[in-house]
Design an enzyme around this catalytic site. Structure first.
Site, PDB file in Angstrom:
ATOM      1  N   CYS A 111       0.840  -1.196   0.000  1.00 17.21           N
ATOM      2  CA  CYS A 111       0.000   0.000   0.000  1.00 17.21           C
ATOM      3  C   CYS A 111       0.878   1.251   0.000  1.00 17.21           C
ATOM      4  O   CYS A 111       1.747   1.407   0.857  1.00 17.21           O
ATOM      5  CB  CYS A 111      -0.892  -0.021   1.242  1.00 17.21           C
ATOM      6  SG  CYS A 111      -1.722   1.535   1.595  1.00 17.21           S
ATOM      7  N   GLU A 112       0.665   2.138  -0.963  1.00 13.83           N
ATOM      8  CA  GLU A 112       1.508   3.323  -1.059  1.00 13.83           C
ATOM      9  C   GLU A 112       1.176   4.365   0.007  1.00 13.83           C
ATOM     10  O   GLU A 112       1.928   5.324   0.189  1.00 13.83           O
ATOM     11  CB  GLU A 112       1.406   3.945  -2.449  1.00 13.83           C
ATOM     12  CG  GLU A 112       0.067   4.560  -2.790  1.00 13.83           C
ATOM     13  CD  GLU A 112       0.062   5.183  -4.184  1.00 13.83           C
ATOM     14  OE1 GLU A 112      -0.575   6.236  -4.338  1.00 13.83           O
ATOM     15  OE2 GLU A 112       0.692   4.623  -5.107  1.00 13.83           O
ATOM     16  N   HIS A 113       0.078   4.185   0.715  1.00 11.88           N
ATOM     17  CA  HIS A 113      -0.306   5.148   1.749  1.00 11.88           C
ATOM     18  C   HIS A 113       0.304   4.825   3.108  1.00 11.88           C
ATOM     19  O   HIS A 113       0.603   5.729   3.892  1.00 11.88           O
ATOM     20  CB  HIS A 113      -1.831   5.198   1.882  1.00 11.88           C
ATOM     21  CG  HIS A 113      -2.514   5.626   0.636  1.00 11.88           C
ATOM     22  ND1 HIS A 113      -3.736   5.115   0.236  1.00 11.88           N
ATOM     23  CD2 HIS A 113      -2.153   6.511  -0.326  1.00 11.88           C
ATOM     24  CE1 HIS A 113      -4.095   5.667  -0.913  1.00 11.88           C
ATOM     25  NE2 HIS A 113      -3.153   6.513  -1.267  1.00 11.88           N
ATOM     26  N   HIS A 114       0.495   3.512   3.393  1.00 10.20           N
ATOM     27  CA  HIS A 114       0.989   3.125   4.711  1.00 10.20           C
ATOM     28  C   HIS A 114       2.202   2.201   4.658  1.00 10.20           C
ATOM     29  O   HIS A 114       2.744   1.831   5.702  1.00 10.20           O
ATOM     30  CB  HIS A 114      -0.120   2.426   5.508  1.00 10.20           C
ATOM     31  CG  HIS A 114      -1.361   3.239   5.660  1.00 10.20           C
ATOM     32  ND1 HIS A 114      -2.462   3.091   4.836  1.00 10.20           N
ATOM     33  CD2 HIS A 114      -1.671   4.234   6.527  1.00 10.20           C
ATOM     34  CE1 HIS A 114      -3.404   3.950   5.201  1.00 10.20           C
ATOM     35  NE2 HIS A 114      -2.960   4.657   6.210  1.00 10.20           N
ATOM     36  N   GLN A 170      -5.116  -0.428  -5.085  1.00  7.81           N
ATOM     37  CA  GLN A 170      -5.708  -1.549  -5.815  1.00  7.81           C
ATOM     38  C   GLN A 170      -6.441  -1.104  -7.071  1.00  7.81           C
ATOM     39  O   GLN A 170      -6.413  -1.798  -8.094  1.00  7.81           O
ATOM     40  CB  GLN A 170      -6.650  -2.320  -4.892  1.00  7.81           C
ATOM     41  CG  GLN A 170      -7.218  -3.579  -5.524  1.00  7.81           C
ATOM     42  CD  GLN A 170      -8.035  -4.389  -4.539  1.00  7.81           C
ATOM     43  OE1 GLN A 170      -7.747  -4.412  -3.349  1.00  7.81           O
ATOM     44  NE2 GLN A 170      -9.070  -5.061  -5.021  1.00  7.81           N
ATOM     45  N   HIS A 189      -6.282  -5.719   2.699  1.00  7.95           N
ATOM     46  CA  HIS A 189      -5.360  -4.607   2.942  1.00  7.95           C
ATOM     47  C   HIS A 189      -5.001  -4.574   4.423  1.00  7.95           C
ATOM     48  O   HIS A 189      -5.872  -4.384   5.278  1.00  7.95           O
ATOM     49  CB  HIS A 189      -6.012  -3.274   2.548  1.00  7.95           C
ATOM     50  CG  HIS A 189      -6.265  -3.148   1.081  1.00  7.95           C
ATOM     51  ND1 HIS A 189      -5.722  -2.125   0.317  1.00  7.95           N
ATOM     52  CD2 HIS A 189      -6.988  -3.909   0.221  1.00  7.95           C
ATOM     53  CE1 HIS A 189      -6.109  -2.265  -0.938  1.00  7.95           C
ATOM     54  NE2 HIS A 189      -6.878  -3.336  -1.022  1.00  7.95           N
ATOM     55  N   CYS A 227      -3.602  -2.352   6.016  1.00 10.11           N
ATOM     56  CA  CYS A 227      -3.872  -1.046   6.626  1.00 10.11           C
ATOM     57  C   CYS A 227      -5.282  -0.987   7.202  1.00 10.11           C
ATOM     58  O   CYS A 227      -5.570  -0.138   8.055  1.00 10.11           O
ATOM     59  CB  CYS A 227      -3.651   0.079   5.620  1.00 10.11           C
ATOM     60  SG  CYS A 227      -4.599  -0.082   4.093  1.00 10.11           S
TER      61      CYS A 227
END
Length: 242
Positions: A133-136, A174, A202, A204
């Protein structure tokens, strides 16, 4: 009971220049139709953030140093026995988790596209997928189902899994991953249609935030006849669930 988020692609094609396969910034479908997407989506697919083995060797010390800083920031002692080699292990692991930046679709597809008078649906389902995940910067994992309707050309079956591997082994969301796989197949084969469905967990959502252990995210991209013809789409969806 699983909570399922279903996201349908609402574009029949997207502007792209997929890793050198085509410089035309549109997804072309049989019959000459083409559809453009927003500039932001176009740029996300056009961008080539590739790296080499030499880049890995050069950047490894700085990545390891960053992990050392993270350990200290977490209140740990990077010099204690159990953590002495952790920064280097973590840096090497992160390079592997994102090895998709070192590969290009054009290299995978070379010598794997064949002229074949076959016009029935081709499906490869339950392809294991692991991403970040590019956010977390935590894992996303699940399964990818791919189907396409050939237009006198077919792709070696293992290459569908390789396309998934290239795009999933990058920092991702995704929704974008689903579209990238579908567009790459469309650009390579010019089939009558392509369908891609991803079911994923996910971390996250599971390990932090709402902490919903059984939640899954389902995304799909349908191009060509998979989008335009309900019967074709329903056949694909039925077969991947059988």
């Amino acid at each position: 009971m699983e909570r399922t988020k279903q996201t349908q692609s609402d574009t029949a094609g997207t502007e792209t220049a997929m890793n050198g396969l085509h410089l035309d910034a549109r997804v072309k479908l049989p019959g000459g139709s083409a559809s453009a997407a927003s500039p932001s989506v176009m740029e996300s697919w056009r961008e080539e953030r590739t790296r080499s083995v030499e880049d890995n060797e050069t950047s490894l010390p700085s990545i390891a140093a960053a992990y050392t800083t993270i350990l200290r920031g977490l209140g740990e002692d990077p010099q204690r026995q159990g953590l002495l080699k952790t920064p280097w292990r973590a840096a090497t692991a992160m390079q592997f988790f994102t090895k998709g930046y070192q590969e290009k679709i054009i290299d995978v597809l070379n010598d794997a596209i064949f002229d074949e008078d076959h016009d029935e649906m081709v499906i490869v389902k339950d392809i294991d997928m692991f991403s970040m995940c590019e956010h977390h910067l935590v894992p996303i994992f699940g399964r990818v189902h791919i189907g396409y309707l050939p237009n006198k050309r077919v792709l070696g079956l293992s290459k569908l899994a390789r396309i998934v591997e290239i795009y999933s082994r990058r920092l991702q969301v995704q929704e974008r991953l689903t579209k990238q796989i579908a567009v790459a197949i469309t650009e390579a084969l010019q089939p009558a249609g392509v369908g891609v469905v991803i079911e994923a967990t996910h971390m996250c959502m599971v390990m932090r935030g709402v902490q919903k252990m059984n939640s899954k995210t389902v995304t799909s991209t349908m191009l060509g006849v998979f989008r335009e013809d309900p019967k074709t789409r329903d056949e694909f969806l039925t077969l991947i669930r059988s």
